[in-house]
Design a protein around this motif. Structure first.
Motif, PDB file in Angstrom:
ATOM      1  N   UNK B  90      26.248 -20.306 -17.416  1.00  0.00           N
ATOM      2  CA  UNK B  90      26.239 -19.103 -16.578  1.00  0.00           C
ATOM      3  C   UNK B  90      26.336 -17.859 -17.456  1.00  0.00           C
ATOM      4  N   UNK B  91      25.896 -16.754 -16.889  1.00  0.00           N
ATOM      5  CA  UNK B  91      25.926 -15.477 -17.585  1.00  0.00           C
ATOM      6  C   UNK B  91      27.357 -15.186 -18.030  1.00  0.00           C
ATOM      7  N   UNK B  92      27.566 -14.991 -19.300  1.00  0.00           N
ATOM      8  CA  UNK B  92      28.934 -14.904 -19.777  1.00  0.00           C
ATOM      9  C   UNK B  92      29.165 -13.705 -20.678  1.00  0.00           C
ATOM     10  N   UNK B  93      28.279 -12.728 -20.605  1.00  0.00           N
ATOM     11  CA  UNK B  93      28.476 -11.544 -21.443  1.00  0.00           C
ATOM     12  C   UNK B  93      29.531 -10.645 -20.825  1.00  0.00           C
ATOM     13  N   UNK B  94      30.289  -9.967 -21.683  1.00  0.00           N
ATOM     14  CA  UNK B  94      31.229  -8.969 -21.194  1.00  0.00           C
ATOM     15  C   UNK B  94      30.418  -7.789 -20.698  1.00  0.00           C
ATOM     16  N   UNK B  95      30.626  -7.449 -19.433  1.00  0.00           N
ATOM     17  CA  UNK B  95      29.770  -6.416 -18.856  1.00  0.00           C
ATOM     18  C   UNK B  95      30.211  -5.019 -19.256  1.00  0.00           C
ATOM     19  N   UNK B  96      31.420  -4.918 -19.787  1.00  0.00           N
ATOM     20  CA  UNK B  96      31.916  -3.605 -20.202  1.00  0.00           C
ATOM     21  C   UNK B  96      31.743  -3.380 -21.700  1.00  0.00           C
ATOM     22  N   UNK B  97      31.036  -4.298 -22.354  1.00  0.00           N
ATOM     23  CA  UNK B  97      30.765  -4.099 -23.773  1.00  0.00           C
ATOM     24  C   UNK B  97      29.258  -4.063 -23.990  1.00  0.00           C
ATOM     25  N   UNK B 105      32.328  -9.927 -30.775  1.00  0.00           N
ATOM     26  CA  UNK B 105      33.539 -10.624 -30.319  1.00  0.00           C
ATOM     27  C   UNK B 105      33.994 -11.772 -31.237  1.00  0.00           C
ATOM     28  N   UNK B 106      33.097 -12.705 -31.602  1.00  0.00           N
ATOM     29  CA  UNK B 106      33.538 -13.790 -32.476  1.00  0.00           C
ATOM     30  C   UNK B 106      33.953 -13.292 -33.867  1.00  0.00           C
ATOM     31  N   UNK B 137      24.194  -1.866 -22.426  1.00  0.00           N
ATOM     32  CA  UNK B 137      25.136  -2.732 -21.732  1.00  0.00           C
ATOM     33  C   UNK B 137      24.379  -3.854 -21.010  1.00  0.00           C
ATOM     34  N   UNK B 139      24.182  -5.095 -18.117  1.00  0.00           N
ATOM     35  CA  UNK B 139      23.522  -4.856 -16.832  1.00  0.00           C
ATOM     36  C   UNK B 139      22.209  -4.097 -16.973  1.00  0.00           C
ATOM     37  N   UNK B 140      21.993  -3.514 -18.129  1.00  0.00           N
ATOM     38  CA  UNK B 140      20.714  -2.827 -18.347  1.00  0.00           C
ATOM     39  C   UNK B 140      19.739  -3.686 -19.154  1.00  0.00           C
ATOM     40  N   UNK B 146      19.518 -10.779 -22.157  1.00  0.00           N
ATOM     41  CA  UNK B 146      20.936 -11.168 -22.066  1.00  0.00           C
ATOM     42  C   UNK B 146      21.146 -12.528 -22.718  1.00  0.00           C
ATOM     43  N   UNK B 153      25.569 -13.897 -30.044  1.00  0.00           N
ATOM     44  CA  UNK B 153      27.033 -13.936 -30.057  1.00  0.00           C
ATOM     45  C   UNK B 153      27.513 -15.310 -30.502  1.00  0.00           C
TER      46      UNK B 153
END
Ligand SMILES: Nc1ncnc2c1ncn2[C@@H]1O[C@H](COP(=O)(O)OP(=O)(O)OP(=O)(O)O)[C@@H](O)[C@H]1O
Ligand SMILES: [Mg+2]
Lengths: 227, 337
Positions: B90-97, B105-106, B137, B139-140, B146, B153
Motif C-alpha cells: 500500500x501507499x506508504x509515503x509520508x504525505x507531509x514530507x 528517512x532511512x 510532496x 500528493x502532487x 510515488x 526510499x
C-alpha cells in the motif's frame, strides 16, 4: 428600571477582564501542550498494536484521562486547591486559576493527540519501522510530523475549551470575561455588560479557531478537496 | 541472498486459524530477481512481510546474507532492517514530507550526516528518474512517481536485499514499464537481490530470473523462469508462453504428426522450422502459437503439424537443436501422445 453601566466603564471592564482571560488561557494552553502532547503520544504508542504495546500502562493512562475529562471543571477547581496552593503559593487570582485549567486541559488535549496519531496510516509507520529507525525517531520524524495539521487543530480546540473553562475562574478570584458576565449579567442583571462579554468571548473564540485552522491548513501538504 | 526455510505463519480468523504460510522454503540467489506469484490470499504479502520482519513467523527460518533474522531484537534487529529495503503493497509515503524528505528517512535512521545525506538523496532521485521532483510532496506526484519514490526510499541505506510487494499493481502498462526498468537496474547495476510479489505475469516476463508460485501458503512451483518455461505442464510455461489452448482439434486432422514445440533463446526461430521441413522433405504447417520475449531472451511456442514419411525424423531433428518437443495426438489413429 436600573441604570445600565456607562459604555466607557463597560470597555474598561472588558479590557481588564479580557487580559485576564488571555493570560489564563495562554499560560494554561502552553502547560497543557507540554503535558498533553507526551500523554497523548504515550496513550497511542502503548495501545494494542501500537509502537510499544503495554497493556497495563495503557489501561492506567486511559482511566486517568477518562476521569480527568469527565470531572466538571468546578469540581476540579475546588479539588485542586491544595495543589494550587503548593505550586503557586496562593489559591486566589488568575495565576492560581492556571493550575486547574492546565490539569483540566491536559487529558482533553491528550485524547485529541491520540486521535490525531491514530489517523496516521499504519503502512506509513510500518515503512518507517523497516528503515531500522528507533521508536523515538519514528514518533518524532513520522507520527508527529504526519499528524502535525491535526495536532495544530487539536490545540486550537483545546484553547477554545480553555476559554470555556476559564469562565469558572471567578470562583477562585481569577477574574476573566466569564467572571465578568456572571457578576454583572447574572448577579446584577446588567444586560449591556452581559451581551458585550458574550460578544467579546465569541470573537475571541472565533479568532482562535480561525488562526489555528489557518495554521493547520498552512502546514498540511496533502491534497485538499476543492469544491 | 535470501534463504527461507519451512516458514509457517497463521493468523487467527473467524472460522479458526488461517494458515497464510504453510512450510514455505525458497532461495533467492544474490543479484537475482525472484517473482512471487499466486492468486489473492495465497500468502504472498505475508511472505514478504515476514522477510521484512514486520510479521514474526510461527516457525521456520529466514536468512539474509547468512544472518538468521527471526531471533534478532533491539539494535541488531534495526541493523538487519537496514540491509532489507521494503516497498510495501500500500501507499506508504509520508504525505507531509517531500519526495526528498521521504527518501532521506532511512538515512536519518542510519544517522548519515547531513551533507552526505543530501548527496545520497540526489543520487537516488536520479536513479529512479525523478531529479526534478525532489521538493514535490507525494500528493502532487502520480502513482508511478510515488512508487518510484518508495523504491528510492527502500534503496536509500544501500540494502543488499529489496522486497517489493505489488509495485505495479495500480499502474498502467507504460508506468509499469518505468517501475520495472528501475527494478531491473537495481539488480543489474547495484547487484541488489530482489524479491518482487506480483500477480501480473508481465512483471515476471520482463524482469524475473526466478519464479515461485504460491498457492494456499505453499510453494507449488519454484525455479529459474527459463528452465520452467520448457518444462512440460509447468504453470510458468502455461502462463508465460503464447497460448495454444484455443486451437481446435479439427485443425490437426489429416496430418501424420502433431507436436507442441517450445524454443528458448533461439536467435533465428523463424529459420529453424522451414529448415527442418526442407531437410527431411516433409510438409510442415503452423497450427498456432507464437513468439514472445522473456526479459532479453526470445522464446516461442508453436503447435506444428507434419506430413510425410520422415515426420518423426524432422521432429527429432528439431529436438536436437534444443527445442522441447511434445507430441500431440492427431485425429489419425496410431500416433503417440
Ligand atoms: N494480519 C492478518 N490477520 C488475519 N489474517 C491475515 C492477516 N494478514 C493476512 N491474513 C490472511 O492470510 C492469507 C494470506 O494473505 P496475504 O495478504 O499474504 O495474501 P496475498 O497473497 O498477498 O494476497 P493479495 O494478492 O490479495 O495481496 C489471507 O487469507 C489473509 O486473509
Ligand atoms: Mg498481498
Amino acid at each position: 428600571m436600573r441604570t445600565e453601566t456607562p459604555w466607557s466603564t463597560v470597555f474598561e471592564l472588558l479590557a481588564e477582564t479580557g487580559w485576564e482571560t488571555l493570560y489564563m488561557v495562554a499560560l494554561s494552553a502552553v502547560f497543557a501542550f507540554i503535558g498533553g502532547l507526551p500523554l497523548g503520544v504515550l496513550l497511542h504508542v502503548t495501545a494494542p498494536g501500537g509502537l510499544r504495546p503495554q497493556v497495563f500502562t495503557h489501561r492506567v493512562l486511559n482511566f486517568v484521562v477518562d476521569v480527568g475529562r469527565s470531572l466538571p471543571f468546578v469540581i476540579l477547581l475546588i479539588a485542586l486547591l491544595p495543589v494550587t496552593r503548593s505550586i503557586v503559593g496562593t489559591t486566589l487570582g488568575s495565576t492560581a486559576a492556571v493550575v486547574p485549567l492546565t490539569v483540566g486541559a491536559i487529558p482533553f488535549l491528550a485524547r485529541l493527540v491520540e486521535g490525531a496519531l491514530r489517523e496516521v496510516d499504519t503502512s506509513v509507520v510500518e515503512a518507517a519501522i523497516t528503515t531500522g529507525a528507533t521508536k523515538p525517531h519514528i514518533v518524532r520524524g513520522v507520527l508527529l510530523r504526519e499528524a502535525a495539521p491535526a495536532l495544530v487543530a487539536g490545540i486550537g480546540v483545546t484553547v477554545i475549551a480553555l476559554i470555556g473553562y476559564s469562565a469558572m475562574a471567578g470562583v477562585v478570584g481569577g477574574g476573566g470575561l466569564g467572571d465578568l458576565a456572571i457578576r454583572y449579567g447574572y448577579q446584577r442583571f446588567d444586560t449591556r455588560v452581559l451581551i458585550s462579554t458574550v460578544v467579546v468571548l465569541g470573537v475571541f473564540a472565533r479568532l482562535v479557531q480561525f488562526l489555528f485552522d489557518l495554521g493547520a491548513r498552512g502546514i498540511d501538504r496533502r491534497r485538499r478537496v476543492t469544491a | 541472498m535470501i534463504t527461507v526455510e519451512n516458514l509457517t505463519k497463521s493468523f487467527p480468523g473467524r472460522g479458526g486459524e488461517v494458515r497464510a504460510l504453510d512450510g514455505v522454503s525458497l532461495e533467492v540467489p544474490a543479484g537475482t530477481i525472484l517473482g512471487v506469484v499466486g492468486t489473492s490470499g495465497a500468502g504472498k504479502s505475508t511472505l514478504a512481510r515476514c522477510i521484512a520482519l514486520l510479521e514474526r513467523p510461527d516457525a521456520g527460518s529466514i536468512r539474509v546474507d547468512g544472518t538468521d533474522l527471526v531471533s534478532l531484537s533491539g539494535a541488531a534487529l534495526r541493523a538487519a532492517r537496514r540491509q532489507i529495503g521494503v516497498v510495501p503493497q500500500t501507499d506508504s509515503l509520508l504525505r507531509q514530507r517531500t519526495a526528498a524528505g521521504n527518501i532521506a528517512l532511512p538515512l536519518e535512521a542510519a544517522k548519515v550526516p547531513g551533507p552526505q545525506r543530501k548527496q545520497r538523496v540526489s543520487e537516488l532521485l536520479e536513479l529512479v528518474g525523478l531529479s526534478d521532483k525532489a521538493s514535490t510532496f507525494p500528493d502532487q506526484l502520480s502513482g508511478g512517481q510515488r512508487q518510484r519514490v518508495a523504491i528510492a526510499r527502500a534503496l536509500a541505506a544501500s540494502p543488499s536485499v529489496l522486497l517489493a510487494d505489488e509495485p505495479t499493481s495500480a499502474l498502467d502498462p507504460e508506468t509499469t514499464g518505468s517501475v520495472l526498468t528501475v527494478l531491473d537496474r537495481v539488480r543489474s547495476e547495484l547487484g541488489v537481490t530482489v524479491l518482487v510479489v506480483t500477480h501480473d505475469m508481465a512483471v515476471v516476463r520482463r524482469i524475473c530470473d526466478d519464479i515461485a508460485v504460491l498457492e494456499h501458503g505453499r510453494v507449488v512451483e519454484n525455479g529459474k523462469v527459463l528452465d520452467l518455461i520448457s518444462a512440460p505442464g509447468s504453470r510458468t510455461a502455461s502462463a508465460l508462453l503464447p497460448e495454444l489452448d484455443q486451437i481446435s482439434q479439427q485443425h490437426s486432422a489429416g496430418y501424420d504428426r502433431v507436436a507442441d514445440i517450445v524454443l528458448v533463446g533461439f536467435a533465428a526461430i523463424g529459420a529453424l522450422l522451414p529448415e527442418a521441413a526442407s531437410r527431411h522433405g516433409v510438409e510442415l504447417s503452423l497450427l498456432g502459437g507464437g513468439m514472445t520475449r522473456l526479459n532479453d531472451t526470445p522464446v516461442a511456442r508453436f503447435r506444428i503439424a507434419l506430413s510425410g514419411e520422415r515426420a518423426d525424423a524432422a521432429l527429432k531433428w528439431i529436438g536436437e537443436r534444443g527445442a522441447v518437443v511434445r507430441h500431440k495426438p492427431t485425429l489419425v489413429a496410431g500416433t503417440a501422445a
